[in-house]
Enzyme design. Structure first.
Site, PDB file in Angstrom:
ATOM      1  N   GLY A   1      34.720  34.737  -5.168  1.00 26.18           N
ATOM      2  CA  GLY A   1      33.358  34.731  -4.626  1.00 26.18           C
ATOM      3  C   GLY A   1      32.967  36.038  -3.966  1.00 26.18           C
ATOM      4  O   GLY A   1      32.239  36.056  -2.974  1.00 26.18           O
ATOM      5  N   HIS A   2      33.416  37.156  -4.498  1.00 28.48           N
ATOM      6  CA  HIS A   2      33.259  38.467  -3.831  1.00 28.48           C
ATOM      7  C   HIS A   2      31.803  38.921  -3.727  1.00 28.48           C
ATOM      8  O   HIS A   2      31.495  39.826  -2.938  1.00 28.48           O
ATOM      9  CB  HIS A   2      34.071  39.528  -4.575  1.00 28.48           C
ATOM     10  CG  HIS A   2      33.475  39.946  -5.882  1.00 28.48           C
ATOM     11  ND1 HIS A   2      33.500  39.115  -6.996  1.00 28.48           N
ATOM     12  CD2 HIS A   2      32.815  41.062  -6.260  1.00 28.48           C
ATOM     13  CE1 HIS A   2      32.896  39.727  -7.995  1.00 28.48           C
ATOM     14  NE2 HIS A   2      32.465  40.910  -7.588  1.00 28.48           N
ATOM     15  N   ARG A   3      30.895  38.322  -4.485  1.00 27.91           N
ATOM     16  CA  ARG A   3      29.483  38.745  -4.396  1.00 27.91           C
ATOM     17  C   ARG A   3      28.721  37.968  -3.332  1.00 27.91           C
ATOM     18  O   ARG A   3      27.611  38.345  -2.953  1.00 27.91           O
ATOM     19  CB  ARG A   3      28.792  38.552  -5.750  1.00 27.91           C
ATOM     20  CG  ARG A   3      29.192  39.610  -6.759  1.00 27.91           C
ATOM     21  CD  ARG A   3      28.393  39.455  -8.026  1.00 27.91           C
ATOM     22  NE  ARG A   3      28.489  40.647  -8.870  1.00 27.91           N
ATOM     23  CZ  ARG A   3      28.025  40.690 -10.125  1.00 27.91           C
ATOM     24  NH1 ARG A   3      27.433  39.620 -10.659  1.00 27.91           N
ATOM     25  NH2 ARG A   3      28.140  41.787 -10.855  1.00 27.91           N
ATOM     26  N   GLY A   4      29.300  36.891  -2.826  1.00 26.25           N
ATOM     27  CA  GLY A   4      28.633  36.075  -1.809  1.00 26.25           C
ATOM     28  C   GLY A   4      28.722  36.714  -0.438  1.00 26.25           C
ATOM     29  O   GLY A   4      29.345  37.770  -0.265  1.00 26.25           O
TER      30      GLY A   4
ATOM     31  N   ASP B   1      17.401  16.709  11.059  1.00 20.42           N
ATOM     32  CA  ASP B   1      18.141  17.487  12.059  1.00 20.42           C
ATOM     33  C   ASP B   1      19.595  17.704  11.637  1.00 20.42           C
ATOM     34  O   ASP B   1      20.222  18.678  12.000  1.00 20.42           O
ATOM     35  CB  ASP B   1      18.143  16.739  13.411  1.00 20.42           C
ATOM     36  CG  ASP B   1      16.935  17.098  14.270  1.00 20.42           C
ATOM     37  OD1 ASP B   1      16.637  16.328  15.201  1.00 20.42           O
ATOM     38  OD2 ASP B   1      16.321  18.152  14.019  1.00 20.42           O
TER      39      ASP B   1
ATOM     40  N   TYR C   1      29.672  17.566   0.135  1.00 20.07           N
ATOM     41  CA  TYR C   1      30.291  18.893   0.296  1.00 20.07           C
ATOM     42  C   TYR C   1      31.502  18.787   1.210  1.00 20.07           C
ATOM     43  O   TYR C   1      32.558  19.358   0.933  1.00 20.07           O
ATOM     44  CB  TYR C   1      29.254  19.841   0.899  1.00 20.07           C
ATOM     45  CG  TYR C   1      29.747  21.238   1.198  1.00 20.07           C
ATOM     46  CD1 TYR C   1      29.904  21.655   2.523  1.00 20.07           C
ATOM     47  CD2 TYR C   1      30.036  22.134   0.183  1.00 20.07           C
ATOM     48  CE1 TYR C   1      30.340  22.944   2.813  1.00 20.07           C
ATOM     49  CE2 TYR C   1      30.465  23.429   0.470  1.00 20.07           C
ATOM     50  CZ  TYR C   1      30.615  23.815   1.790  1.00 20.07           C
ATOM     51  OH  TYR C   1      31.043  25.092   2.085  1.00 20.07           O
TER      52      TYR C   1
ATOM     53  N   HIS D   1      20.737  28.491   4.732  1.00 15.15           N
ATOM     54  CA  HIS D   1      21.050  27.961   6.059  1.00 15.15           C
ATOM     55  C   HIS D   1      19.966  28.420   7.033  1.00 15.15           C
ATOM     56  O   HIS D   1      19.096  29.226   6.686  1.00 15.15           O
ATOM     57  CB  HIS D   1      22.431  28.443   6.503  1.00 15.15           C
ATOM     58  CG  HIS D   1      23.556  27.821   5.737  1.00 15.15           C
ATOM     59  ND1 HIS D   1      24.145  28.416   4.643  1.00 15.15           N
ATOM     60  CD2 HIS D   1      24.174  26.630   5.877  1.00 15.15           C
ATOM     61  CE1 HIS D   1      25.090  27.630   4.167  1.00 15.15           C
ATOM     62  NE2 HIS D   1      25.138  26.546   4.896  1.00 15.15           N
TER      63      HIS D   1
ATOM     64  N   LYS E   1      35.449  19.860   0.578  1.00 17.95           N
ATOM     65  CA  LYS E   1      36.148  20.837   1.416  1.00 17.95           C
ATOM     66  C   LYS E   1      37.386  20.218   2.064  1.00 17.95           C
ATOM     67  O   LYS E   1      38.410  20.875   2.242  1.00 17.95           O
ATOM     68  CB  LYS E   1      35.219  21.420   2.469  1.00 17.95           C
ATOM     69  CG  LYS E   1      33.990  22.138   1.941  1.00 17.95           C
ATOM     70  CD  LYS E   1      34.329  23.171   0.871  1.00 17.95           C
ATOM     71  CE  LYS E   1      34.806  24.469   1.427  1.00 17.95           C
ATOM     72  NZ  LYS E   1      34.988  25.512   0.378  1.00 17.95           N
TER      73      LYS E   1
ATOM     74  N   TRP F   1      12.383  23.455  11.008  1.00 15.55           N
ATOM     75  CA  TRP F   1      12.670  22.083  10.585  1.00 15.55           C
ATOM     76  C   TRP F   1      13.259  21.262  11.720  1.00 15.55           C
ATOM     77  O   TRP F   1      13.950  21.796  12.603  1.00 15.55           O
ATOM     78  CB  TRP F   1      13.675  22.079   9.438  1.00 15.55           C
ATOM     79  CG  TRP F   1      13.166  22.617   8.142  1.00 15.55           C
ATOM     80  CD1 TRP F   1      11.869  22.977   7.844  1.00 15.55           C
ATOM     81  CD2 TRP F   1      13.935  22.883   6.963  1.00 15.55           C
ATOM     82  NE1 TRP F   1      11.795  23.455   6.561  1.00 15.55           N
ATOM     83  CE2 TRP F   1      13.047  23.382   5.989  1.00 15.55           C
ATOM     84  CE3 TRP F   1      15.288  22.726   6.629  1.00 15.55           C
ATOM     85  CZ2 TRP F   1      13.476  23.750   4.707  1.00 15.55           C
ATOM     86  CZ3 TRP F   1      15.724  23.074   5.364  1.00 15.55           C
ATOM     87  CH2 TRP F   1      14.813  23.579   4.415  1.00 15.55           C
TER      88      TRP F   1
ATOM     89  N   SER G   1      34.923  24.410   5.998  1.00 10.92           N
ATOM     90  CA  SER G   1      33.645  24.448   6.702  1.00 10.92           C
ATOM     91  C   SER G   1      33.692  23.480   7.879  1.00 10.92           C
ATOM     92  O   SER G   1      34.402  22.474   7.834  1.00 10.92           O
ATOM     93  CB  SER G   1      32.520  24.030   5.755  1.00 10.92           C
ATOM     94  OG  SER G   1      31.338  23.783   6.489  1.00 10.92           O
ATOM     95  N   SER G   2      32.904  23.763   8.893  1.00 11.22           N
ATOM     96  CA  SER G   2      32.908  22.900  10.085  1.00 11.22           C
ATOM     97  C   SER G   2      32.297  21.538   9.790  1.00 11.22           C
ATOM     98  O   SER G   2      32.458  20.594  10.573  1.00 11.22           O
ATOM     99  CB  SER G   2      32.118  23.571  11.216  1.00 11.22           C
ATOM    100  OG  SER G   2      30.776  23.806  10.792  1.00 11.22           O
ATOM    101  N   CYS G   3      31.638  21.397   8.635  1.00  7.56           N
ATOM    102  CA  CYS G   3      31.007  20.095   8.347  1.00  7.56           C
ATOM    103  C   CYS G   3      32.039  19.053   7.934  1.00  7.56           C
ATOM    104  O   CYS G   3      31.711  17.884   7.711  1.00  7.56           O
ATOM    105  CB  CYS G   3      29.932  20.220   7.277  1.00  7.56           C
ATOM    106  SG  CYS G   3      30.604  20.466   5.628  1.00  7.56           S
TER     107      CYS G   3
ATOM    108  N   GLY H   1      32.512  36.496   0.671  1.00 11.75           N
ATOM    109  CA  GLY H   1      33.372  37.300  -0.204  1.00 11.75           C
ATOM    110  C   GLY H   1      33.116  38.785  -0.059  1.00 11.75           C
ATOM    111  O   GLY H   1      34.052  39.590  -0.015  1.00 11.75           O
TER     112      GLY H   1
ATOM    113  N   ASN I   1      29.256  27.755  11.396  1.00 11.24           N
ATOM    114  CA  ASN I   1      28.105  28.273  10.647  1.00 11.24           C
ATOM    115  C   ASN I   1      28.103  29.802  10.673  1.00 11.24           C
ATOM    116  O   ASN I   1      28.308  30.402  11.716  1.00 11.24           O
ATOM    117  CB  ASN I   1      26.798  27.760  11.258  1.00 11.24           C
ATOM    118  CG  ASN I   1      26.569  26.301  10.963  1.00 11.24           C
ATOM    119  OD1 ASN I   1      27.494  25.483  11.091  1.00 11.24           O
ATOM    120  ND2 ASN I   1      25.372  25.943  10.565  1.00 11.24           N
TER     121      ASN I   1
END
Ligand code: GFB
Length: 333
Positions: free
Chosen positions: A30-33, A289, A156, A199, A160, A222, A127-129, A36, A185
Protein backbone atom coordinates in the site's frame (compact mmCIF):
# COMPACT_ATOMS: atom_id res chain seq x y z
CA UNK A 1 14.03 10.96 -1.72
CA UNK A 2 13.80 14.74 -1.04
CA UNK A 3 12.07 15.49 2.25
CA UNK A 4 9.00 17.61 1.39
CA UNK A 5 9.23 21.12 2.94
CA UNK A 6 6.27 20.61 5.25
CA UNK A 7 8.10 17.67 6.83
CA UNK A 8 11.41 19.44 7.25
CA UNK A 9 10.36 20.61 10.73
CA UNK A 10 9.28 17.15 11.83
CA UNK A 11 12.76 15.81 12.49
CA UNK A 12 12.51 12.36 14.03
CA UNK A 13 14.96 10.89 16.56
CA UNK A 14 17.46 8.21 15.59
CA UNK A 15 16.73 5.38 18.01
CA UNK A 16 19.96 4.07 19.60
CA UNK A 17 19.67 0.34 18.89
CA UNK A 18 19.24 -0.85 15.29
CA UNK A 19 17.50 -4.20 15.32
CA UNK A 20 16.74 -4.90 11.67
CA UNK A 21 19.01 -4.64 8.64
CA UNK A 22 18.88 -1.43 6.60
CA UNK A 23 20.12 -3.29 3.51
CA UNK A 24 17.77 -6.31 3.43
CA UNK A 25 14.67 -6.06 1.21
CA UNK A 26 11.63 -4.67 3.05
CA UNK A 27 8.18 -4.80 1.41
CA UNK A 28 5.79 -1.94 2.19
CA UNK A 29 2.31 -2.87 0.97
CA UNK A 30 0.00 0.00 0.00
CA UNK A 31 2.94 2.37 -0.60
CA UNK A 32 0.81 4.92 -2.50
CA UNK A 33 -1.66 5.40 0.36
CA UNK A 34 -1.32 7.85 3.23
CA UNK A 35 0.23 5.29 5.60
CA UNK A 36 2.30 3.44 3.01
CA UNK A 37 3.82 6.62 1.57
CA UNK A 38 4.67 7.85 5.08
CA UNK A 39 6.38 4.51 5.75
CA UNK A 40 8.47 4.80 2.57
CA UNK A 41 9.47 8.37 3.58
CA UNK A 42 10.45 7.25 7.10
CA UNK A 43 12.34 4.12 5.99
CA UNK A 44 14.21 6.10 3.31
CA UNK A 45 15.17 8.75 5.88
CA UNK A 46 16.40 5.96 8.20
CA UNK A 47 18.73 4.64 5.48
CA UNK A 48 16.82 1.59 4.22
CA UNK A 49 18.37 0.80 0.83
CA UNK A 50 16.05 -1.88 -0.52
CA UNK A 51 12.41 -0.84 -0.12
CA UNK A 52 10.10 -3.01 -2.21
CA UNK A 53 6.72 -1.73 -3.39
CA UNK A 54 4.02 -2.86 -5.82
CA UNK A 55 1.15 -0.87 -7.24
CA UNK A 56 -2.38 -2.31 -7.34
CA UNK A 57 -1.94 -2.77 -11.11
CA UNK A 58 1.33 -4.65 -10.59
CA UNK A 59 0.02 -6.85 -7.78
CA UNK A 60 -3.57 -7.49 -6.69
CA UNK A 61 -3.04 -8.38 -3.04
CA UNK A 62 -6.38 -10.25 -3.00
CA UNK A 63 -4.98 -12.81 -5.48
CA UNK A 64 -3.07 -15.56 -3.63
CA UNK A 65 -1.42 -16.93 -6.79
CA UNK A 66 -0.16 -13.49 -7.78
CA UNK A 67 1.06 -12.76 -4.25
CA UNK A 68 2.83 -16.14 -4.06
CA UNK A 69 4.64 -15.47 -7.35
CA UNK A 70 5.63 -11.99 -6.22
CA UNK A 71 7.05 -13.24 -2.90
CA UNK A 72 8.90 -16.11 -4.65
CA UNK A 73 10.48 -13.60 -7.03
CA UNK A 74 11.22 -10.69 -4.67
CA UNK A 75 11.91 -12.63 -1.43
CA UNK A 76 11.42 -9.78 1.08
CA UNK A 77 13.18 -10.13 4.45
CA UNK A 78 10.66 -7.85 6.18
CA UNK A 79 7.09 -6.76 5.47
CA UNK A 80 5.15 -3.78 6.80
CA UNK A 81 1.55 -4.46 5.81
CA UNK A 82 -0.18 -1.10 5.36
CA UNK A 83 -2.41 -1.91 2.36
CA UNK A 84 -6.16 -2.05 2.79
CA UNK A 85 -9.53 -0.80 1.64
CA UNK A 86 -10.13 2.04 4.09
CA UNK A 87 -12.55 4.91 4.55
CA UNK A 88 -14.51 7.03 6.95
CA UNK A 89 -17.78 6.38 8.70
CA UNK A 90 -19.98 6.94 5.62
CA UNK A 91 -17.87 4.69 3.36
CA UNK A 92 -17.83 1.95 5.98
CA UNK A 93 -21.59 2.14 6.46
CA UNK A 94 -22.25 2.14 2.70
CA UNK A 95 -19.81 -0.59 1.57
CA UNK A 96 -19.50 -3.23 4.34
CA UNK A 97 -19.11 -6.16 1.93
CA UNK A 98 -16.23 -4.48 0.06
CA UNK A 99 -14.48 -3.56 3.31
CA UNK A 100 -14.87 -7.09 4.69
CA UNK A 101 -13.86 -8.99 1.54
CA UNK A 102 -10.95 -6.79 0.45
CA UNK A 103 -9.32 -6.53 3.85
CA UNK A 104 -9.78 -10.22 4.71
CA UNK A 105 -8.24 -11.25 1.38
CA UNK A 106 -5.41 -8.71 1.48
CA UNK A 107 -4.06 -9.86 4.83
CA UNK A 108 -4.74 -13.58 4.22
CA UNK A 109 -2.62 -13.71 1.05
CA UNK A 110 0.23 -11.58 2.35
CA UNK A 111 0.61 -13.39 5.68
CA UNK A 112 0.37 -16.81 3.98
CA UNK A 113 3.10 -15.93 1.48
CA UNK A 114 5.25 -14.26 4.12
CA UNK A 115 5.13 -17.41 6.25
CA UNK A 116 5.73 -19.72 3.28
CA UNK A 117 8.80 -17.76 2.08
CA UNK A 118 10.31 -17.30 5.53
CA UNK A 119 9.91 -13.53 6.02
CA UNK A 120 11.92 -12.71 9.20
CA UNK A 121 9.49 -10.10 10.55
CA UNK A 122 6.13 -8.73 9.51
CA UNK A 123 4.24 -5.80 11.02
CA UNK A 124 0.47 -5.83 10.45
CA UNK A 125 -1.45 -2.58 10.90
CA UNK A 126 -4.99 -2.81 12.28
CA UNK A 127 -7.26 -0.03 13.47
CA UNK A 128 -8.73 1.33 16.69
CA UNK A 129 -12.21 0.41 15.46
CA UNK A 130 -11.47 -3.24 16.38
CA UNK A 131 -12.35 -2.48 20.01
CA UNK A 132 -15.89 -2.73 21.45
CA UNK A 133 -18.05 0.35 20.95
CA UNK A 134 -18.62 0.97 24.66
CA UNK A 135 -15.48 -0.36 26.31
CA UNK A 136 -13.80 1.59 29.13
CA UNK A 137 -11.64 4.54 28.07
CA UNK A 138 -8.78 4.79 27.49
CA UNK A 139 -8.90 1.49 25.62
CA UNK A 140 -6.39 -1.14 26.67
CA UNK A 141 -5.31 -3.88 24.23
CA UNK A 142 -6.88 -6.56 26.42
CA UNK A 143 -10.38 -5.11 25.84
CA UNK A 144 -10.39 -6.72 22.37
CA UNK A 145 -13.47 -8.94 21.77
CA UNK A 146 -14.93 -8.04 25.16
CA UNK A 147 -18.12 -6.54 23.74
CA UNK A 148 -20.15 -5.61 20.64
CA UNK A 149 -18.53 -3.57 17.88
CA UNK A 150 -19.63 -0.19 16.50
CA UNK A 151 -22.26 -1.04 13.81
CA UNK A 152 -21.11 1.61 11.33
CA UNK A 153 -17.78 -0.17 10.82
CA UNK A 154 -18.20 -3.70 12.22
CA UNK A 155 -17.43 -5.35 8.85
CA UNK A 156 -14.08 -3.58 8.57
CA UNK A 157 -13.38 -4.24 12.25
CA UNK A 158 -13.99 -7.99 11.84
CA UNK A 159 -11.55 -8.07 8.92
CA UNK A 160 -8.90 -6.20 10.94
CA UNK A 161 -9.42 -8.43 13.98
CA UNK A 162 -8.98 -11.47 11.70
CA UNK A 163 -5.65 -10.01 10.56
CA UNK A 164 -4.48 -9.49 14.13
CA UNK A 165 -5.52 -13.04 15.07
CA UNK A 166 -3.80 -14.39 11.94
CA UNK A 167 -0.49 -12.91 13.13
CA UNK A 168 -0.94 -14.71 16.45
CA UNK A 169 -1.88 -17.96 14.68
CA UNK A 170 1.18 -17.95 12.37
CA UNK A 171 3.38 -17.26 15.40
CA UNK A 172 1.81 -20.11 17.37
CA UNK A 173 1.81 -22.70 14.55
CA UNK A 174 4.95 -21.78 12.59
CA UNK A 175 6.94 -19.54 14.93
CA UNK A 176 6.59 -16.53 12.60
CA UNK A 177 7.69 -13.18 14.05
CA UNK A 178 4.50 -11.44 12.91
CA UNK A 179 3.62 -8.48 15.14
CA UNK A 180 0.55 -6.23 15.00
CA UNK A 181 -0.12 -2.62 15.92
CA UNK A 182 -3.46 -0.83 16.34
CA UNK A 183 -3.21 2.81 15.23
CA UNK A 184 -5.74 5.45 16.25
CA UNK A 185 -7.39 7.77 13.70
CA UNK A 186 -4.71 9.07 11.33
CA UNK A 187 -4.30 12.16 9.16
CA UNK A 188 -1.60 13.79 7.05
CA UNK A 189 -0.18 14.02 3.51
CA UNK A 190 -1.62 11.72 0.80
CA UNK A 191 -4.86 11.40 2.76
CA UNK A 192 -8.14 10.80 0.90
CA UNK A 193 -10.03 14.10 0.52
CA UNK A 194 -13.08 12.71 -1.27
CA UNK A 195 -16.05 13.90 0.76
CA UNK A 196 -17.99 10.60 0.44
CA UNK A 197 -15.23 8.20 1.48
CA UNK A 198 -12.81 10.24 3.59
CA UNK A 199 -12.22 10.41 7.33
CA UNK A 200 -13.18 13.49 9.29
CA UNK A 201 -9.91 15.47 9.19
CA UNK A 202 -9.45 15.54 5.38
CA UNK A 203 -13.21 15.99 4.94
CA UNK A 204 -13.28 19.12 7.12
CA UNK A 205 -10.09 20.51 5.58
CA UNK A 206 -11.72 20.13 2.14
CA UNK A 207 -15.08 21.53 3.27
CA UNK A 208 -13.65 24.67 4.88
CA UNK A 209 -11.27 25.19 1.95
CA UNK A 210 -14.02 24.89 -0.67
CA UNK A 211 -16.37 27.09 1.39
CA UNK A 212 -13.74 29.82 1.52
CA UNK A 213 -13.15 29.63 -2.24
CA UNK A 214 -16.91 29.82 -2.90
CA UNK A 215 -17.59 32.43 -0.22
CA UNK A 216 -20.07 30.09 1.48
CA UNK A 217 -20.78 31.33 5.03
CA UNK A 218 -21.56 27.94 6.61
CA UNK A 219 -19.81 24.57 6.79
CA UNK A 220 -21.74 21.38 7.66
CA UNK A 221 -20.16 19.01 10.15
CA UNK A 222 -21.71 15.53 10.34
CA UNK A 223 -23.43 14.28 13.47
CA UNK A 224 -23.76 16.17 16.74
CA UNK A 225 -20.11 17.18 17.18
CA UNK A 226 -20.14 15.41 20.56
CA UNK A 227 -18.17 12.20 19.74
CA UNK A 228 -14.53 12.31 20.78
CA UNK A 229 -11.64 11.16 18.62
CA UNK A 230 -7.89 10.78 19.03
CA UNK A 231 -5.72 11.78 16.08
CA UNK A 232 -2.13 10.88 15.21
CA UNK A 233 -0.15 12.40 12.34
CA UNK A 234 0.76 9.69 9.85
CA UNK A 235 4.47 10.55 10.09
CA UNK A 236 4.32 9.77 13.80
CA UNK A 237 2.71 6.43 12.94
CA UNK A 238 5.47 5.67 10.43
CA UNK A 239 8.06 6.48 13.09
CA UNK A 240 6.30 4.18 15.55
CA UNK A 241 6.26 1.40 12.93
CA UNK A 242 10.03 1.67 12.50
CA UNK A 243 10.41 1.67 16.29
CA UNK A 244 8.32 -1.53 16.52
CA UNK A 245 10.15 -3.22 13.64
CA UNK A 246 13.43 -2.49 15.45
CA UNK A 247 12.40 -3.21 19.02
CA UNK A 248 9.13 -5.13 19.45
CA UNK A 249 8.80 -8.90 19.00
CA UNK A 250 5.87 -9.81 21.22
CA UNK A 251 2.73 -11.72 20.24
CA UNK A 252 0.40 -9.18 21.89
CA UNK A 253 -0.93 -6.39 19.70
CA UNK A 254 0.11 -2.87 20.73
CA UNK A 255 -1.81 0.43 20.53
CA UNK A 256 -0.27 3.39 18.72
CA UNK A 257 -1.72 6.81 19.44
CA UNK A 258 -1.23 10.27 20.88
CA UNK A 259 -2.91 9.47 24.20
CA UNK A 260 -5.28 12.45 24.05
CA UNK A 261 -8.60 13.14 22.31
CA UNK A 262 -11.01 15.98 21.61
CA UNK A 263 -14.63 16.43 20.56
CA UNK A 264 -15.43 16.59 16.85
CA UNK A 265 -16.84 20.05 17.56
CA UNK A 266 -13.42 21.16 18.90
CA UNK A 267 -11.67 19.58 15.91
CA UNK A 268 -13.96 21.46 13.53
CA UNK A 269 -13.16 24.72 15.33
CA UNK A 270 -9.41 23.99 15.08
CA UNK A 271 -9.63 23.33 11.33
CA UNK A 272 -11.92 26.35 10.81
CA UNK A 273 -9.39 28.60 12.57
CA UNK A 274 -6.62 27.30 10.26
CA UNK A 275 -8.56 27.32 6.98
CA UNK A 276 -11.54 29.71 7.12
CA UNK A 277 -11.94 31.53 10.47
CA UNK A 278 -15.01 33.47 9.30
CA UNK A 279 -17.05 30.32 8.63
CA UNK A 280 -20.05 29.34 10.73
CA UNK A 281 -20.17 25.67 11.77
CA UNK A 282 -23.54 23.89 11.50
CA UNK A 283 -24.22 20.26 12.49
CA UNK A 284 -25.93 17.75 10.19
CA UNK A 285 -27.74 15.37 12.55
CA UNK A 286 -28.89 13.23 9.60
CA UNK A 287 -25.33 11.80 9.51
CA UNK A 288 -24.13 9.27 12.11
CA UNK A 289 -21.90 9.99 15.09
CA UNK A 290 -20.46 6.46 15.19
CA UNK A 291 -18.48 5.39 18.22
CA UNK A 292 -18.94 7.89 21.08
CA UNK A 293 -15.24 7.72 21.96
CA UNK A 294 -12.15 5.61 21.11
CA UNK A 295 -9.13 6.92 23.00
CA UNK A 296 -6.33 4.34 23.02
CA UNK A 297 -4.32 3.51 26.11
CA UNK A 298 -0.72 3.85 24.88
CA UNK A 299 0.93 3.03 28.22
CA UNK A 300 2.64 -0.08 26.82
CA UNK A 301 4.14 1.78 23.88
CA UNK A 302 5.24 4.71 26.07
CA UNK A 303 6.84 2.25 28.50
CA UNK A 304 9.01 0.98 25.64
CA UNK A 305 10.25 4.47 24.90
CA UNK A 306 8.16 5.78 22.00
CA UNK A 307 5.99 8.91 22.06
CA UNK A 308 4.33 10.96 19.34
CA UNK A 309 6.04 14.23 18.40
CA UNK A 310 3.60 16.08 16.14
CA UNK A 311 0.94 17.94 18.10
CA UNK A 312 -2.51 18.20 16.55
CA UNK A 313 -2.68 21.93 15.71
CA UNK A 314 0.80 21.82 14.12
CA UNK A 315 -0.04 18.62 12.26
CA UNK A 316 -3.35 19.99 10.96
CA UNK A 317 -1.63 23.13 9.68
CA UNK A 318 0.97 20.98 7.88
CA UNK A 319 -1.78 18.76 6.44
CA UNK A 320 -3.61 21.84 5.12
CA UNK A 321 -0.36 23.18 3.63
CA UNK A 322 0.11 19.86 1.84
CA UNK A 323 -3.50 19.93 0.61
CA UNK A 324 -3.04 23.45 -0.77
CA UNK A 325 0.17 22.43 -2.54
CA UNK A 326 -1.80 19.78 -4.44
CA UNK A 327 -4.44 22.23 -5.70
CA UNK A 328 -4.27 23.65 -9.22
CA UNK A 329 -2.56 27.06 -8.97
CA UNK A 330 -5.74 28.82 -10.06
CA UNK A 331 -7.55 27.72 -6.87
CA UNK A 332 -4.73 28.38 -4.39
CA UNK A 333 -5.53 31.31 -2.14
O1 GFB B 1 -13.32 9.94 10.70
P1 GFB B 1 -14.65 9.30 10.63
O2 GFB B 1 -15.32 9.19 9.30
O3 GFB B 1 -14.56 7.84 11.19
O4 GFB B 1 -15.69 10.09 11.61
P2 GFB B 1 -14.69 7.15 12.62
C1 GFB B 1 -15.28 10.52 12.86
C2 GFB B 1 -16.36 11.42 13.43
O5 GFB B 1 -16.36 12.67 12.68
C3 GFB B 1 -17.80 10.86 13.28
C4 GFB B 1 -17.69 13.00 12.31
O6 GFB B 1 -18.53 11.16 14.44
C5 GFB B 1 -18.35 11.65 12.09
O7 GFB B 1 -19.77 11.78 12.13
N1 GFB B 1 -17.69 13.86 11.13
C6 GFB B 1 -18.12 15.15 11.12
C7 GFB B 1 -17.32 13.52 9.88
N2 GFB B 1 -18.06 15.66 9.88
C8 GFB B 1 -17.56 14.66 9.08
C9 GFB B 1 -17.30 14.60 7.69
O8 GFB B 1 -17.51 15.53 6.92
N3 GFB B 1 -16.77 13.42 7.22
C10 GFB B 1 -16.52 12.35 8.05
N4 GFB B 1 -15.98 11.23 7.52
N5 GFB B 1 -16.80 12.37 9.39
C11 GFB B 1 -13.50 5.25 11.34
C12 GFB B 1 -13.88 3.89 10.83
O9 GFB B 1 -14.53 5.64 12.23
O10 GFB B 1 -12.30 5.22 12.08
C13 GFB B 1 -12.77 3.33 10.01
O11 GFB B 1 -15.09 4.00 10.06
C14 GFB B 1 -11.46 3.40 10.75
O12 GFB B 1 -13.07 2.02 9.70
C15 GFB B 1 -11.20 4.78 11.28
O13 GFB B 1 -11.49 2.50 11.82
C16 GFB B 1 -9.93 4.82 12.09
O14 GFB B 1 -13.57 7.57 13.49
O15 GFB B 1 -16.08 7.29 13.16
Amino acid sequence: MRTPPFLATFAFPCYPRRMISRTAPIFVTGHRGMVGSALVRRLSAAGFENILTATRQELDLRDQTAVDSWFDRERPEYVIHAAGTVGGIHANRSRPADFLYDNLMIHATVLHSACRTGVSKLLYLGSSCIYPRDCPQPIREEYLLSGPLEPTNDAYAIAKIAGLKSCEAYRRQFGCNFISAMPTNLYGPNDNFDLNSSHVVPALIRKFHDARLEGAPKVAVWGTGNPRREFLHVDDLADACLFLMDRYDEAATINVGAGEDLAIRELAELIRDIVYPEAEIVFDSSMPDGTPRKLLDVTRLHARGWRHRIELREGLAAAYQWFCEQQPVATQV
